[in-house]
Design an enzyme around this catalytic site. Structure first.
Site, PDB file in Angstrom:
ATOM      1  CG  HIS A 138      -4.606   2.409   3.389  1.00  0.00           C
ATOM      2  ND1 HIS A 138      -3.804   2.456   2.280  1.00  0.00           N
ATOM      3  CD2 HIS A 138      -4.839   3.709   3.716  1.00  0.00           C
ATOM      4  CE1 HIS A 138      -3.575   3.719   1.939  1.00  0.00           C
ATOM      5  NE2 HIS A 138      -4.209   4.497   2.798  1.00  0.00           N
ATOM      6  CB  THR A 193      -0.960   0.002   1.212  1.00  0.00           C
ATOM      7  OG1 THR A 193      -2.005   0.941   0.980  1.00  0.00           O
ATOM      8  CG2 THR A 193      -0.242   0.358   2.510  1.00  0.00           C
ATOM      9  CB  CYS A 231      -3.555   6.628   5.208  1.00  0.00           C
ATOM     10  SG  CYS A 231      -4.590   7.518   4.054  1.00  0.00           S
TER      11      CYS A 231
END
Length: 214
Positions: free
Chosen positions: A73, A51, A56
Site C-alpha cells: 500500500h 486495505t 494510494c
C-alpha cells in the site's frame, strides 16, 4: 457495491486467530490482516489482506502454483519521481512504490514463489484530492505501477485504477481471489482528510516507519 473476484478461498476457523494485528472477518469468513499506508505483507496462510485506498495504490502479487501472495500500500511512486532509481536518496520506506514493489517481490521469492509465475492485480489511484489537477497523485501512482509491472514482465490479470472514488480491497493470498468495493461518498471526506494529513507529514516525518490512517 461494486466487486470483482476470481478463484475461491478456504473458510477459516475464527478460534485460530492468535497473532497481534490479525482479526477474523465474519463477512469474508476468513482470517484477515488490515494493511495501513506504507505497509506490505506476504503470506502463504489462508487469510485475506484488507486495505482502504484513496489516491494510494495497492499491488497484489501471487504465485498460484505454490499458494503464496502479498500486497503493498504505497503513497507515492518514488522519493523524487516515477522510477526505481528514485531510491538513490536512501529512503527505503514502503511508502514509496519503487521500494514497496521490490519488498513484496523479494519476500514472495523467499517463500518459494517463482518470478516467472507471478501474477498481479492492481487497485486504487483514485483522484480523491482536490488541488492536484496537474498530473494528480492518484494518476501518477496508477501509471507507475503499470509501468513497473511491464518492465518486470509480470502480467496484470486484473485492475481497478483511477476515477475519483476510494476503494476497499480484499485479497486472498493463497488463491489470488480479490474483492473490490467502491466506497460511497459518505466515506470520501474521512479518506481525503487522512490522505492530506499523511502527504503533509511526508516532508516532516522521519524516513523510517509508517502512519496508520484508517
Amino acid at each position: 457495491m461494486r466487486s470483482r473476484h476470481s478463484g475461491s478461498a478456504a473458510v477459516a476457523d475464527p478460534a485460530r486467530v492468535t497473532e497481534p494485528g490479525h482479526y477474523y472477518d465474519k463477512a469474508l469468513q476468513t482470517h484477515a490482516v488490515r494493511l495501513m499506508p506504507a505497509e506490505y505483507r506476504v503470506s502463504s496462510e489462508p487469510l485475506a489482506l484488507v486495505t482502504l485506498l484513496g489516491s494510494c495504490v495497492a499491488a497484489c502479487l501471487y504465485d498460484p502454483l505454490v499458494g503464496v501472495g502479498g500486497m503493498n500500500h504505497f503513497m507515492l511512486p518514488g522519493a523524487a519521481g516515477n522510477t526505481r532509481n528514485d531510491l538513490a536518496d536512501g529512503d527505503m520506506s514502503a511508502r514509496y512504490g519503487a521500494h514497496a514493489m521490490e519488498l513484496v517481490i523479494n519476500d514472495l521469492l523467499k517463500r518459494g514463489a517463482s518470478r516467472s509465475r507471478l501474477l498481479a492485480k492492481v487497485f486504487g489511484g483514485g483522484n480523491v484530492l482536490s488541488g492536484f489537477q496537474n498530473d494528480p497523485i492518484g494518476t501518477r501512482n496508477a501509471r507507475f505501477v503499470l509501468q513497473y509491472l511491464v518492465a518486470e514482465r509480470i502480467p496484470v490479470v486484473a485492475q481497478d485504477l483511477g476515477d475519483t472514488q476510494p476503494r476497499k480491497v480484499c485479497f486472498f493470498v493463497q488463491t489470488g481471489r480479490t474483492l473490490v468495493r467502491r466506497l460511497p461518498s459518505t466515506r470520501d471526506d474521512d479518506i481525503v482528510r487522512a490522505e492530506r494529513a499523511y502527504y503533509g507529514d511526508l516532508n516532516r516525518a522521519p524516513v523510517a516507519g509508517s502512519v496508520e490512517l484508517f
